[in-house]
Design an enzyme around this catalytic site. Structure first.
Site, PDB file in Angstrom:
ATOM      1  N   ASP A 110     -30.285 -63.760 -26.287  1.00 27.54           N
ATOM      2  CA  ASP A 110     -31.303 -63.368 -25.315  1.00 27.54           C
ATOM      3  C   ASP A 110     -30.826 -63.553 -23.880  1.00 27.54           C
ATOM      4  O   ASP A 110     -29.759 -64.104 -23.619  1.00 27.54           O
ATOM      5  CB  ASP A 110     -32.566 -64.205 -25.536  1.00 27.54           C
ATOM      6  CG  ASP A 110     -33.200 -63.915 -26.886  1.00 27.54           C
ATOM      7  OD1 ASP A 110     -33.341 -62.738 -27.225  1.00 27.54           O
ATOM      8  OD2 ASP A 110     -33.548 -64.889 -27.597  1.00 27.54           O
ATOM      9  N   TYR A 140     -24.813 -72.868 -33.205  1.00 32.34           N
ATOM     10  CA  TYR A 140     -25.284 -72.931 -31.822  1.00 32.34           C
ATOM     11  C   TYR A 140     -25.155 -74.359 -31.303  1.00 32.34           C
ATOM     12  O   TYR A 140     -25.253 -75.322 -32.063  1.00 32.34           O
ATOM     13  CB  TYR A 140     -26.761 -72.527 -31.731  1.00 32.34           C
ATOM     14  CG  TYR A 140     -27.012 -71.040 -31.834  1.00 32.34           C
ATOM     15  CD1 TYR A 140     -27.062 -70.238 -30.706  1.00 32.34           C
ATOM     16  CD2 TYR A 140     -27.214 -70.437 -33.073  1.00 32.34           C
ATOM     17  CE1 TYR A 140     -27.306 -68.867 -30.795  1.00 32.34           C
ATOM     18  CE2 TYR A 140     -27.457 -69.075 -33.184  1.00 32.34           C
ATOM     19  CZ  TYR A 140     -27.504 -68.303 -32.037  1.00 32.34           C
ATOM     20  OH  TYR A 140     -27.740 -66.956 -32.124  1.00 32.34           O
TER      21      TYR A 140
END
Length: 351
Positions: free
Chosen positions: A63, A140
């Protein structure tokens, strides 16, 4: 029709996400990482045909503001190699894994990419490779300052996320396109880094899974921070994962996108490589970028040291509206978002 030979290539990409409106160019906002990459492919004349003809795929759709040091994309690029006689009718396609004499994809692309995007390596890929669907796992990292957070409590809560669960209460639900919210988290780790500022230390959360839902990591981190601040019990994770009891996600704000990094994407038989010249240029560039940011931090620190001392006489200060301390509303007492079933019912009435 192009007379150039081409080969299917996987590229490992790093980018600093601050100025980008996400990775994917479908975001309708510019710039995106993807749009900058395709500008570079076209400028270097590596692209054979258009984007659709290139059989392009990406592993993760990060994003706005999110960074990566291990994003992976795949597409057909022009090749210097001659076509093998045994390429089974794949016209113009290099199918073997030879790389001697090949275009230095890393060096060529990095010379035209903006400073906040770099190709880290390339690898020949089979033509049926797909950067998203061939990925075995994604990892992540989320960086944060420790401040007064209770690290052991975060660790206890975070370990409850490991395993296969329904994570619909830890994501932004896309009921039109996503119907299965079960995902498998295979690793949760929390550790300190060697970075400090004054008495504050930088920590990092590492989360690995086979795949992730939209905004899943940022939602999980937001709840973990509530636990770390003592606002919620670690057991709130168990409650939110029990979707038979908690049918609707409580409303809460996601953690910031800026500290989130797509660290790595794992594949079978994909080994990225880089020429020595391109690798050295890449290291020089990254060192220079680190030094630029450290210089900026030094200037901000200098400004901090030169702030006007605060007066004890509050009457001399400009009026500041009284700041109310926001009281925490327990997650289980908050207004909720519509459930998946309610969203689907609404979509069906619109259709």
């Amino acid at each position: 029709m192009s007379h150039h030979s081409k080969r299917y290539v996987a590229l490992k990409v790093t980018y600093f996400g601050k100025r980008f409106y996400g990775f994917a160019s479908e975001a309708q906002m510019e710039p995106t990482v993807e749009s900058e990459l395709f500008k570079a492919f076209e400028k270097t004349r590596l692209l054979v045909g258009d984007k659709k003809e290139s059989q392009y795929s990406r592993c993760g759709r990060t994003d706005k503001g999110v960074s990566s040091v291990g994003q992976v994309i795949a597409l057909f690029l022009r090749s210097n190699l001659k076509i093998s006689a045994t390429n089974n009718g794949n016209s113009g396609v290099v199918l073997d894994e030879q790389h001697e004499g090949e275009i230095d994809y890393v060096g060529v692309l990095n010379r035209v990419l903006p400073n906040d995007i770099r190709i880290m390596g390339w690898c020949p890929a089979p033509v049926d490779f797909h950067a998203r669907f061939s990925c075995l796992s994604r990892e992540y990292k989320y960086f944060f300052w420790k401040e007064n957070l209770n690290i052991p409590a975060i660790e206890v809560a975070g370990n409850k996320l490991v395993g296969e669960h329904d994570f619909r209460n830890f994501c932004k639900m896309d009921a039109a396109n996503v119907h299965n919210y079960r995902r498998c988290i295979t690793l949760f780790e929390i550790s300190s880094t060697d970075v400090r500022y004054n008495d504050n230390q930088l920590w990092v959360i590492k989360i690995r899974g086979s795949a992730f839902l939209w905004h899943q990591v940022r939602c999980m981190v937001a709840v973990l921070f509530m636990v770390g601040k003592g606002l919620e019990s670690p057991n709130v994770i168990d409650m939110l994962l029990d979707t038979s009891r908690i049918l609707r996600k409580p409303q809460y704000t996601m953690a910031s996108e800026v500290p989130l990094v797509l660290q790595s994407c794992e594949f079978d038989n994909i080994k990225f490589m880089c020429s020595s010249d391109a690798g050295e240029a890449l290291r020089v560039h990254l060192v220079n970028e680190c030094q630029i940011y450290q210089l900026q931090a030094a200037i901000f620190h200098e400004a901090l040291l030169n702030c006007v001392p605060l007066s004890n006489d509050q009457s001399l200060l400009p009026f500041q509206g009284s700041k109310k301390k926001v009281s925490h509303v327990p997650l289980m007492s908050r207004p909720t978002e519509p459930s998946y079933e309610e969203r689907r019912a609404k979509l069906n009435t619109i259709a």
